[in-house]
Design an enzyme around this catalytic site. Structure first.
Site, PDB file in Angstrom:
ATOM      1  N   GLU A   1      26.041  -0.838   6.871  1.00 26.89           N
ATOM      2  CA  GLU A   1      24.458   0.580   7.315  1.00 26.89           C
ATOM      3  C   GLU A   1      24.772   2.410   7.565  1.00 26.89           C
ATOM      4  O   GLU A   1      24.466   2.503   8.463  1.00 26.89           O
ATOM      5  CB  GLU A   1      23.839   0.047   8.081  1.00 26.89           C
ATOM      6  CG  GLU A   1      22.662  -1.415   6.880  1.00 26.89           C
ATOM      7  CD  GLU A   1      22.091  -1.462   8.526  1.00 26.89           C
ATOM      8  OE1 GLU A   1      21.150  -1.198   8.850  1.00 26.89           O
ATOM      9  OE2 GLU A   1      21.659  -2.692   8.298  1.00 26.89           O
TER      10      GLU A   1
ATOM     11  N   GLU B   1      21.464 -10.598   1.535  1.00 29.34           N
ATOM     12  CA  GLU B   1      20.693 -10.515   2.682  1.00 29.34           C
ATOM     13  C   GLU B   1      19.054 -10.648   2.184  1.00 29.34           C
ATOM     14  O   GLU B   1      18.117  -9.876   2.353  1.00 29.34           O
ATOM     15  CB  GLU B   1      20.207  -9.210   3.840  1.00 29.34           C
ATOM     16  CG  GLU B   1      21.691  -9.347   4.424  1.00 29.34           C
ATOM     17  CD  GLU B   1      21.850  -8.027   5.613  1.00 29.34           C
ATOM     18  OE1 GLU B   1      20.725  -7.895   5.732  1.00 29.34           O
ATOM     19  OE2 GLU B   1      23.157  -7.568   5.560  1.00 29.34           O
TER      20      GLU B   1
HETATM   21  O1  G3I Z   1      20.874 -13.888  21.455  1.00 30.69           O
HETATM   22  C1  G3I Z   1      20.043 -13.114  22.271  1.00 30.69           C
HETATM   23  C2  G3I Z   1      19.063 -13.974  23.799  1.00 30.69           C
HETATM   24  O2  G3I Z   1      20.621 -14.316  23.966  1.00 30.69           O
HETATM   25  C3  G3I Z   1      18.177 -13.053  24.008  1.00 30.69           C
HETATM   26  O3  G3I Z   1      17.389 -13.494  24.556  1.00 30.69           O
HETATM   27  C4  G3I Z   1      17.334 -12.561  23.065  1.00 30.69           C
HETATM   28  C5  G3I Z   1      15.930 -12.224  23.494  1.00 30.69           C
HETATM   29  O4  G3I Z   1      16.684 -10.557  23.464  1.00 30.69           O
HETATM   30  O5  G3I Z   1      18.264 -12.128  21.352  1.00 30.69           O
HETATM   31  C6  G3I Z   1      18.962 -12.541  21.258  1.00 30.69           C
HETATM   32  O6  G3I Z   1      19.663 -11.768  20.343  1.00 30.69           O
HETATM   33  C7  G3I Z   1      18.472 -11.375  19.323  1.00 30.69           C
HETATM   34  C8  G3I Z   1      18.930 -12.445  17.632  1.00 30.69           C
HETATM   35  O7  G3I Z   1      18.344 -11.491  17.040  1.00 30.69           O
HETATM   36  C9  G3I Z   1      19.469 -13.018  17.678  1.00 30.69           C
HETATM   37  O8  G3I Z   1      18.266 -14.050  17.763  1.00 30.69           O
HETATM   38  C10 G3I Z   1      18.626  -9.620  19.573  1.00 30.69           C
HETATM   39  O9  G3I Z   1      17.579  -9.309  20.202  1.00 30.69           O
HETATM   40  C11 G3I Z   1      18.286  -9.594  18.280  1.00 30.69           C
HETATM   41  O10 G3I Z   1      17.548  -7.829  17.457  1.00 30.69           O
HETATM   42  C12 G3I Z   1      18.550 -10.010  16.915  1.00 30.69           C
HETATM   43  O11 G3I Z   1      17.953  -9.616  15.768  1.00 30.69           O
HETATM   44  C13 G3I Z   1      18.730  -9.329  14.744  1.00 30.69           C
HETATM   45  C14 G3I Z   1      18.890  -8.138  13.756  1.00 30.69           C
HETATM   46  O12 G3I Z   1      19.223  -8.184  12.921  1.00 30.69           O
HETATM   47  C15 G3I Z   1      19.603  -6.951  14.857  1.00 30.69           C
HETATM   48  O13 G3I Z   1      20.202  -7.989  14.932  1.00 30.69           O
HETATM   49  C16 G3I Z   1      18.237 -10.558  13.456  1.00 30.69           C
HETATM   50  O14 G3I Z   1      17.946 -11.573  13.954  1.00 30.69           O
HETATM   51  C17 G3I Z   1      19.037 -10.164  11.796  1.00 30.69           C
HETATM   52  O15 G3I Z   1      18.233 -11.116  11.476  1.00 30.69           O
HETATM   53  C18 G3I Z   1      18.055  -9.458  11.566  1.00 30.69           C
HETATM   54  O16 G3I Z   1      19.520  -9.292  10.211  1.00 30.69           O
HETATM   55  C19 G3I Z   1      19.925  -7.681  10.078  1.00 30.69           C
HETATM   56  C20 G3I Z   1      21.274  -7.772   9.439  1.00 30.69           C
HETATM   57  O17 G3I Z   1      21.838  -8.337  10.657  1.00 30.69           O
HETATM   58  C21 G3I Z   1      21.561  -6.139   9.013  1.00 30.69           C
HETATM   59  N1  G3I Z   1      20.091  -5.653   7.728  1.00 30.69           N
HETATM   60  C22 G3I Z   1      19.523  -5.947   7.991  1.00 30.69           C
HETATM   61  C23 G3I Z   1      19.365  -6.996   9.176  1.00 30.69           C
HETATM   62  C24 G3I Z   1      17.613  -7.334   9.624  1.00 30.69           C
HETATM   63  O18 G3I Z   1      17.649  -6.096  10.167  1.00 30.69           O
END
Ligand code: G3I
Length: 368
Positions: A154, A259
């Site tokens: 991105e 994705e």
């Molecule tokens: O692991 C922590 C946990 O320890 C904590 O308690 C919890 C609450 O804050 O957060 C957890 O981390 C979360 C993580 O997902 C794992 O569940 C993050 O806050 C959350 O922001 C993260 O969201 C992911 C997002 O990317 C941001 O990284 C989504 O699951 C994931 O599906 C999404 O995937 C992205 C691709 O990597 C890139 N392309 C876009 C796509 C959708 O946004």
């Protein structure tokens, strides 16, 4: 008598062949890999049914979160390997192709990457060296065990300009070239990908094609562009998607749909920019009690139209990965609006294969 025996044998062989293609991954074998994004609970077997489905139904896996910069490298001198190690071992145990996601991304990355002890932006030299160490360490750890990496994720805005990320602010657009060079240095045999959403948007697609040309001209290895394919009911069009596939093919790279999910819900905007967030309303969450058949048929057609494109261009499409196993585990239930009920992937909330998958298997079997 001989004729009956022959017919019986042919029917038996046909049934074996059909059974042999009982999964979508079987049906797309030889055309493209069929992958799924996997979360750490699935690797750990917290829900054994999901874990079993992942192992049985897919030929490739990618980590939804555990290999991103922040989870794997939270502090400059601290790496957290446990989830990533278990993820790679899970793929190897199930004889699946493993992709790494993602080395350099403006989101889900520790702030430490960009600041010095006084909290000020680091110099270009320091950031470049931090990228170098991160990539050498992470790619090096899984050398020979991973087919390819989403090296940079991105880097562009939808209008084709560079995203004004800290990487771009400090290093300019060369941060992308450095990332590809470092990844190749760490594992000369691993495939290297650029990954983004809305790749079907003409201005963005043209910018990515230009990037591919510049990387190749600089002698960098780039094997494929990943189109994330976070799609909606009406966007992008099949035509725009086909145009983007052709442009990337002409640029001399493979195309991965990295994705894939198709949101069935009304969208406050088209995109996958995790920074965006909107207010909940019942109008924006119309299928809490289930999806009316007429809407489900529209979604099925949308999935089949796009799947038909993947098959049509299977000479250049190497992998199609669903961004989530079931409608229960999809990130879209909470993005871009928290607390909705979406139905964007191929398995439903009861871990059952949706009827459209059998249609997709039939399509794949019929295609050249
Ligand atoms: O692991 C922590 C946990 O320890 C904590 O308690 C919890 C609450 O804050 O957060 C957890 O981390 C979360 C993580 O997902 C794992 O569940 C993050 O806050 C959350 O922001 C993260 O969201 C992911 C997002 O990317 C941001 O990284 C989504 O699951 C994931 O599906 C999404 O995937 C992205 C691709 O990597 C890139 N392309 C876009 C796509 C959708 O946004």
């Amino acid at each position: 008598m001989k004729l009956i025996t022959t017919i019986t044998a042919l029917v038996f062989l046909a049934s074996i062949q059909t059974m042999a293609q009982k999964t979508l991954a079987d049906a797309t074998k030889g055309k493209f890999l069929l992958g799924v994004a996997v979360n750490s609970q699935q690797v750990d077997g917290v829900n054994p049914i999901e874990t079993e489905l992942i192992a049985k139904e897919f030929s490739a896996i990618v980590p939804e979160n555990c290999m991103k910069p922040q989870p794997i490298h939270p502090e400059e001198n601290k790496y957290v390997w446990d989830s990533a190690d278990k993820f790679v071992a899970f793929g190897e145990k199930n004889k699946q192709v493993v992709t790494g996601h993602c080395l350099i991304w403006h989101s889900q990355i520790g702030k430490w990457f960009f600041i010095d002890a006084d909290g000020k932006d680091v110099s270009p030299e320091v950031l470049k060296e931090r990228m170098h160490q991160h990539i050498l360490t992470v790619v090096g750890r899984y050398k020979g065990r991973i087919k390819g990496w989403d090296v940079v994720n991105e880097a562009f805005e939808d209008n084709g300009t560079y995203r004004n990320s800290k990487f771009y602010q400090i290093l300019g657009k060369d941060f992308i070239k450095y990332a590809f060079q470092f990844a190749h240095e760490a594992d000369p045999n691993v495939e290297l990908y650029y990954n983004d959403y809305n790749v079907e948007t003409p201005a963005k697609c043209d910018a990515i094609v230009q990037l591919v040309k510049e990387l190749k001209a600089a002698g960098c290895r780039i094997d494929a562009v990943g189109s994330q394919a976070h799609w909606h009911m009406n966007s992008p069009t099949v035509d725009a998607t086909e145009t983007s596939i052709k442009k990337l093919k002409d640029a001399g790279v493979k195309v991965l749909f990295t994705e894939l999910d198709i949101s069935i819900l009304p969208s406050p905007y088209d995109g996958a920019n995790v920074a965006a967030n909107f207010k909940y309303s019942k109008e924006m969450d119309p299928y809490k009690e289930g999806v009316p058949d007429s809407i489900q048929q529209k979604w099925n057609k949308r999935m089949l139209d796009m799947f038909g494109l993947f098959l049509k261009y299977n000479d250049v499409v190497d992998r199609v990965t669903l961004w989530g196993l079931t409608d229960n585990t999809t990130w879209l239930n909470n993005f871009p609006i928290r607390g909705r009920k979406d139905y964007p992937v191929l398995f439903d909330r009861n871990n059952q294969r949706k009827p459209v998958v059998d249609e997709m298997i039939k399509m794949a079997k019929k295609s050249k």
